[in-house]
Design a protein around this motif. Structure first.
Motif, PDB file in Angstrom:
ATOM      1  N   VAL A   1     -11.633 -22.100  21.628  1.00 52.95           N
ATOM      2  CA  VAL A   1     -10.256 -21.965  21.155  1.00 52.95           C
ATOM      3  C   VAL A   1     -10.143 -20.743  20.254  1.00 52.95           C
ATOM      4  CG1 VAL A   1      -8.404 -23.051  19.823  1.00 52.95           C
ATOM      5  CG2 VAL A   1      -9.848 -24.439  21.327  1.00 52.95           C
ATOM      6  N   ASN A   2      -9.178 -19.886  20.580  1.00 54.09           N
ATOM      7  CA  ASN A   2      -8.882 -18.719  19.756  1.00 54.09           C
ATOM      8  C   ASN A   2      -7.900 -19.169  18.675  1.00 54.09           C
ATOM      9  OD1 ASN A   2      -8.040 -16.366  18.568  1.00 54.09           O
ATOM     10  ND2 ASN A   2      -7.536 -15.316  20.480  1.00 54.09           N
ATOM     11  N   GLN A   3      -8.441 -19.533  17.517  1.00 54.11           N
ATOM     12  CA  GLN A   3      -7.598 -20.056  16.446  1.00 54.11           C
ATOM     13  C   GLN A   3      -6.771 -18.972  15.772  1.00 54.11           C
ATOM     14  OE1 GLN A   3      -9.401 -23.012  13.870  1.00 54.11           O
ATOM     15  NE2 GLN A   3     -10.851 -23.579  15.475  1.00 54.11           N
ATOM     16  N   ASN A   4      -6.951 -17.713  16.160  1.00 49.57           N
ATOM     17  CA  ASN A   4      -6.135 -16.623  15.643  1.00 49.57           C
ATOM     18  C   ASN A   4      -4.978 -16.281  16.571  1.00 49.57           C
ATOM     19  OD1 ASN A   4      -7.771 -16.241  13.332  1.00 49.57           O
ATOM     20  ND2 ASN A   4      -9.241 -15.123  14.574  1.00 49.57           N
TER      21      ASN A   4
ATOM     22  N   GLU B   1      -2.535 -26.307  12.691  1.00 50.93           N
ATOM     23  CA  GLU B   1      -3.183 -25.842  11.471  1.00 50.93           C
ATOM     24  C   GLU B   1      -4.683 -25.968  11.675  1.00 50.93           C
ATOM     25  OE1 GLU B   1      -1.769 -27.225   7.792  1.00 50.93           O
ATOM     26  OE2 GLU B   1       0.326 -27.128   8.386  1.00 50.93           O
ATOM     27  N   PRO B   2      -5.475 -25.129  10.992  1.00 50.98           N
ATOM     28  CA  PRO B   2      -6.922 -25.260  11.134  1.00 50.98           C
ATOM     29  C   PRO B   2      -7.342 -26.696  10.828  1.00 50.98           C
ATOM     30  CG  PRO B   2      -6.384 -23.276   9.919  1.00 50.98           C
ATOM     31  CD  PRO B   2      -5.099 -24.047  10.096  1.00 50.98           C
ATOM     32  N   HIS B   3      -8.135 -27.251  11.697  1.00 48.97           N
ATOM     33  CA  HIS B   3      -8.515 -28.649  11.571  1.00 48.97           C
ATOM     34  C   HIS B   3      -9.747 -28.896  12.424  1.00 48.97           C
ATOM     35  CE1 HIS B   3      -8.060 -33.055  11.739  1.00 48.97           C
ATOM     36  NE2 HIS B   3      -7.320 -32.913  10.675  1.00 48.97           N
ATOM     37  N   GLU B   4     -10.484 -29.914  12.105  1.00 45.52           N
ATOM     38  CA  GLU B   4     -11.610 -30.317  12.930  1.00 45.52           C
ATOM     39  C   GLU B   4     -11.148 -31.428  13.867  1.00 45.52           C
ATOM     40  OE1 GLU B   4     -14.796 -29.196  13.416  1.00 45.52           O
ATOM     41  OE2 GLU B   4     -14.083 -27.514  12.225  1.00 45.52           O
ATOM     42  N   PHE B   5     -11.353 -31.230  15.144  1.00 45.58           N
ATOM     43  CA  PHE B   5     -10.974 -32.210  16.149  1.00 45.58           C
ATOM     44  C   PHE B   5     -12.216 -32.594  16.945  1.00 45.58           C
ATOM     45  CE2 PHE B   5      -7.106 -29.583  15.664  1.00 45.58           C
ATOM     46  CZ  PHE B   5      -6.187 -30.565  15.326  1.00 45.58           C
TER      47      PHE B   5
ATOM     48  N   SER C   1     -14.239 -33.073  20.561  1.00 46.53           N
ATOM     49  CA  SER C   1     -14.277 -32.243  21.775  1.00 46.53           C
ATOM     50  C   SER C   1     -13.155 -32.640  22.725  1.00 46.53           C
ATOM     51  CB  SER C   1     -15.626 -32.376  22.474  1.00 46.53           C
ATOM     52  OG  SER C   1     -16.630 -31.761  21.713  1.00 46.53           O
ATOM     53  N   GLU C   2     -12.894 -33.932  22.835  1.00 40.60           N
ATOM     54  CA  GLU C   2     -11.827 -34.404  23.729  1.00 40.60           C
ATOM     55  C   GLU C   2     -10.469 -33.874  23.274  1.00 40.60           C
ATOM     56  OE1 GLU C   2     -14.196 -36.496  22.388  1.00 40.60           O
ATOM     57  OE2 GLU C   2     -15.366 -36.630  24.232  1.00 40.60           O
ATOM     58  N   ASP C   3     -10.231 -33.844  21.959  1.00 39.48           N
ATOM     59  CA  ASP C   3      -8.961 -33.321  21.449  1.00 39.48           C
ATOM     60  C   ASP C   3      -8.838 -31.822  21.696  1.00 39.48           C
ATOM     61  OD1 ASP C   3      -8.078 -35.803  20.585  1.00 39.48           O
ATOM     62  OD2 ASP C   3      -8.861 -35.551  18.550  1.00 39.48           O
ATOM     63  N   TRP C   4      -9.932 -31.081  21.511  1.00 40.51           N
ATOM     64  CA  TRP C   4      -9.907 -29.635  21.786  1.00 40.51           C
ATOM     65  C   TRP C   4      -9.598 -29.401  23.266  1.00 40.51           C
ATOM     66  CZ3 TRP C   4      -9.182 -26.450  18.031  1.00 40.51           C
ATOM     67  CH2 TRP C   4      -9.780 -26.624  16.787  1.00 40.51           C
ATOM     68  N   ILE C   5     -10.206 -30.204  24.134  1.00 45.11           N
ATOM     69  CA  ILE C   5      -9.948 -30.073  25.570  1.00 45.11           C
ATOM     70  C   ILE C   5      -8.472 -30.310  25.861  1.00 45.11           C
ATOM     71  CG2 ILE C   5     -10.350 -31.185  27.817  1.00 45.11           C
ATOM     72  CD1 ILE C   5     -13.326 -31.468  26.939  1.00 45.11           C
ATOM     73  N   LYS C   6      -7.900 -31.349  25.269  1.00 41.75           N
ATOM     74  CA  LYS C   6      -6.467 -31.632  25.477  1.00 41.75           C
ATOM     75  C   LYS C   6      -5.612 -30.467  24.993  1.00 41.75           C
ATOM     76  CE  LYS C   6      -6.888 -36.638  25.130  1.00 41.75           C
ATOM     77  NZ  LYS C   6      -6.702 -37.790  24.242  1.00 41.75           N
ATOM     78  N   MET C   7      -5.980 -29.893  23.850  1.00 46.70           N
ATOM     79  CA  MET C   7      -5.211 -28.762  23.314  1.00 46.70           C
ATOM     80  C   MET C   7      -5.248 -27.584  24.285  1.00 46.70           C
ATOM     81  SD  MET C   7      -6.300 -28.955  19.319  1.00 46.70           S
ATOM     82  CE  MET C   7      -5.440 -27.480  18.829  1.00 46.70           C
ATOM     83  N   ILE C   8      -6.419 -27.292  24.833  1.00 49.91           N
ATOM     84  CA  ILE C   8      -6.529 -26.186  25.791  1.00 49.91           C
ATOM     85  C   ILE C   8      -5.762 -26.507  27.064  1.00 49.91           C
ATOM     86  CG2 ILE C   8      -8.114 -24.868  27.261  1.00 49.91           C
ATOM     87  CD1 ILE C   8     -10.242 -25.204  25.009  1.00 49.91           C
TER      88      ILE C   8
END
Length: 121
Positions: A66-69, A78-82, A84-91
């Protein structure tokens, strides 16, 4: 076996058609004479399995894809720790936030930082 089929005879390129670097990378790959399977992540978002496989092939965690910039990230999250499943959903729901282009050929996978990186594959 992964979901992403690769071949030593072609480059598979996950990229955003809105990215200048991706367009230049694609041009370099084609100029080398390699057949290129183009996967525009804005038109065909990668599946959760593909996202996990890309991270694994790159030797990184999903969150590092994820390119957080990216403006699409900073405007929605907002910057946060998620997880792996949540990061996948975000992408999956916001493919423009995925770092790209990502090039695969055979067993080699690279995250292209500069367009000429494609020549290493």
């Amino acid at each position: 076996m992964g979901e992403i089929a690769t071949s030593d005879r072609q480059i598979t390129l996950f990229y955003s058609s809105k990215s200048k670097r991706a367009k230049q990378t694609l041009a370099y790959a084609k100029s080398e004479g390699w057949p290129v399977q183009e996967i525009d992540i804005l038109k065909t978002p990668p599946t959760g399995t593909q996202i996990a496989e890309l991270a694994d092939r790159l030797g990184i965690e999903v969150k590092d894809l994820v390119n957080q910039n990216h403006p699409a990230y900073t405007s929605k999250f907002e910057p946060h720790e998620f997880s792996s499943e949540d990061w996948i959903k975000m992408i999956r729901h916001n493919p423009e936030i995925m770092k790209q282009p990502i090039a695969l050929r055979g067993k080699i996978t690279i995250l292209v930082e500069t367009p000429t990186d494609i020549l290493r594959i």
